[in-house]
Motif scaffolding. Sequence first.
Motif, PDB file in Angstrom:
ATOM      1  N   CYS A 237       0.868  -1.177   0.000  1.00 44.39           N
ATOM      2  CA  CYS A 237       0.000   0.000   0.000  1.00 44.39           C
ATOM      3  C   CYS A 237       0.905   1.227   0.000  1.00 44.39           C
ATOM      4  O   CYS A 237       1.798   1.347   0.843  1.00 44.39           O
ATOM      5  N   VAL A 238       0.670   2.118  -0.956  1.00 44.52           N
ATOM      6  CA  VAL A 238       1.412   3.373  -1.036  1.00 44.52           C
ATOM      7  C   VAL A 238       0.408   4.494  -0.790  1.00 44.52           C
ATOM      8  O   VAL A 238      -0.599   4.595  -1.499  1.00 44.52           O
ATOM      9  N   ALA A 239       0.680   5.304   0.221  1.00 48.00           N
ATOM     10  CA  ALA A 239      -0.229   6.391   0.568  1.00 48.00           C
ATOM     11  C   ALA A 239       0.515   7.720   0.552  1.00 48.00           C
ATOM     12  O   ALA A 239       1.644   7.816   1.043  1.00 48.00           O
ATOM     13  N   VAL A 240      -0.115   8.708  -0.057  1.00 48.08           N
ATOM     14  CA  VAL A 240       0.349  10.091  -0.003  1.00 48.08           C
ATOM     15  C   VAL A 240      -0.830  10.926   0.468  1.00 48.08           C
ATOM     16  O   VAL A 240      -1.945  10.423   0.585  1.00 48.08           O
ATOM     17  N   SER A 241      -0.604  12.195   0.723  1.00 50.27           N
ATOM     18  CA  SER A 241      -1.653  13.034   1.302  1.00 50.27           C
ATOM     19  C   SER A 241      -2.913  13.109   0.454  1.00 50.27           C
ATOM     20  O   SER A 241      -4.004  13.279   0.984  1.00 50.27           O
ATOM     21  N   ILE A 242      -2.786  12.937  -0.866  1.00 52.76           N
ATOM     22  CA  ILE A 242      -3.953  13.117  -1.736  1.00 52.76           C
ATOM     23  C   ILE A 242      -4.494  11.829  -2.346  1.00 52.76           C
ATOM     24  O   ILE A 242      -5.529  11.846  -2.990  1.00 52.76           O
ATOM     25  N   ALA A 243      -3.806  10.708  -2.160  1.00 54.99           N
ATOM     26  CA  ALA A 243      -4.248   9.461  -2.794  1.00 54.99           C
ATOM     27  C   ALA A 243      -3.556   8.264  -2.147  1.00 54.99           C
ATOM     28  O   ALA A 243      -2.620   8.429  -1.354  1.00 54.99           O
ATOM     29  N   HIS A 244      -4.061   7.082  -2.487  1.00 58.51           N
ATOM     30  CA  HIS A 244      -3.373   5.852  -2.065  1.00 58.51           C
ATOM     31  C   HIS A 244      -3.626   4.772  -3.117  1.00 58.51           C
ATOM     32  O   HIS A 244      -4.552   4.855  -3.915  1.00 58.51           O
ATOM     33  N   SER A 245      -2.757   3.781  -3.086  1.00 60.92           N
ATOM     34  CA  SER A 245      -2.846   2.671  -4.021  1.00 60.92           C
ATOM     35  C   SER A 245      -2.434   1.401  -3.295  1.00 60.92           C
ATOM     36  O   SER A 245      -1.465   1.416  -2.522  1.00 60.92           O
ATOM     37  N   THR A 246      -3.155   0.311  -3.536  1.00 56.81           N
ATOM     38  CA  THR A 246      -2.790  -0.971  -2.942  1.00 56.81           C
ATOM     39  C   THR A 246      -2.584  -1.990  -4.058  1.00 56.81           C
ATOM     40  O   THR A 246      -3.456  -2.168  -4.905  1.00 56.81           O
ATOM     41  N   LEU A 247      -1.416  -2.604  -4.045  1.00 57.96           N
ATOM     42  CA  LEU A 247      -1.101  -3.664  -4.996  1.00 57.96           C
ATOM     43  C   LEU A 247      -1.102  -4.981  -4.256  1.00 57.96           C
ATOM     44  O   LEU A 247      -0.422  -5.116  -3.232  1.00 57.96           O
ATOM     45  N   LYS A 248      -1.856  -5.949  -4.746  1.00 53.73           N
ATOM     46  CA  LYS A 248      -1.851  -7.299  -4.191  1.00 53.73           C
ATOM     47  C   LYS A 248      -1.156  -8.180  -5.211  1.00 53.73           C
ATOM     48  O   LYS A 248      -1.482  -8.113  -6.395  1.00 53.73           O
ATOM     49  N   PHE A 249      -0.182  -8.985  -4.747  1.00 59.43           N
ATOM     50  CA  PHE A 249       0.619  -9.730  -5.702  1.00 59.43           C
ATOM     51  C   PHE A 249       1.134 -11.039  -5.140  1.00 59.43           C
ATOM     52  O   PHE A 249       1.161 -11.255  -3.925  1.00 59.43           O
ATOM     53  N   LYS A 250       1.495 -11.922  -6.085  1.00 55.68           N
ATOM     54  CA  LYS A 250       2.248 -13.142  -5.827  1.00 55.68           C
ATOM     55  C   LYS A 250       3.533 -13.007  -6.617  1.00 55.68           C
ATOM     56  O   LYS A 250       3.522 -12.481  -7.742  1.00 55.68           O
ATOM     57  N   PHE A 251       4.626 -13.465  -6.066  1.00 56.45           N
ATOM     58  CA  PHE A 251       5.895 -13.354  -6.770  1.00 56.45           C
ATOM     59  C   PHE A 251       5.836 -14.099  -8.096  1.00 56.45           C
ATOM     60  O   PHE A 251       5.341 -15.222  -8.169  1.00 56.45           O
ATOM     61  N   GLY A 252       6.317 -13.442  -9.153  1.00 53.45           N
ATOM     62  CA  GLY A 252       6.394 -14.049 -10.472  1.00 53.45           C
ATOM     63  C   GLY A 252       5.120 -13.992 -11.289  1.00 53.45           C
ATOM     64  O   GLY A 252       5.121 -14.386 -12.448  1.00 53.45           O
TER      65      GLY A 252
END
Length: 143
Positions: free
Chosen positions: A55-70
Amino acid sequence: MKELVGKWKLHHDKNDNFEEYLKAVGINFAFRKMGKAVVPVEEFKQEDDENWSLCVAVSIAHSTLKFKFGEEFHETTMDGRKCKTTFSISEDGHLIQYQKSVHPNIPDTKITRKKEDDETFIQIYEAIGTNVKSVRRFIRQQA
């Protein structure tokens, strides 16, 4: 990868060449200035044996990446680029995020995250096919 689990905040005074990286991957002037000004917090979680999230969050937005390696998945970056993303672990134990651009005029990006010490990790952005790199440092946040 387990050593990156937790929250990490950009150490804003320790950035190198980030605006040039953003320019190299086609980000317009206004978004470059905004991208340079925000202070992201990244949080890595291990959901189970195979599934991870960032999860990457900044003051104006956020994004969540869900992943499996490869395993490749579609990502729209916070700056609006569309890409096919894959996470992996390098031979030397660093977390690699490879963003393959879906637009022929925009270079792919390789983001390498590696621990510097228990409280710091370094994030290296590379615009593939250019000589542009950016190095950013993140500081561990208390839970």
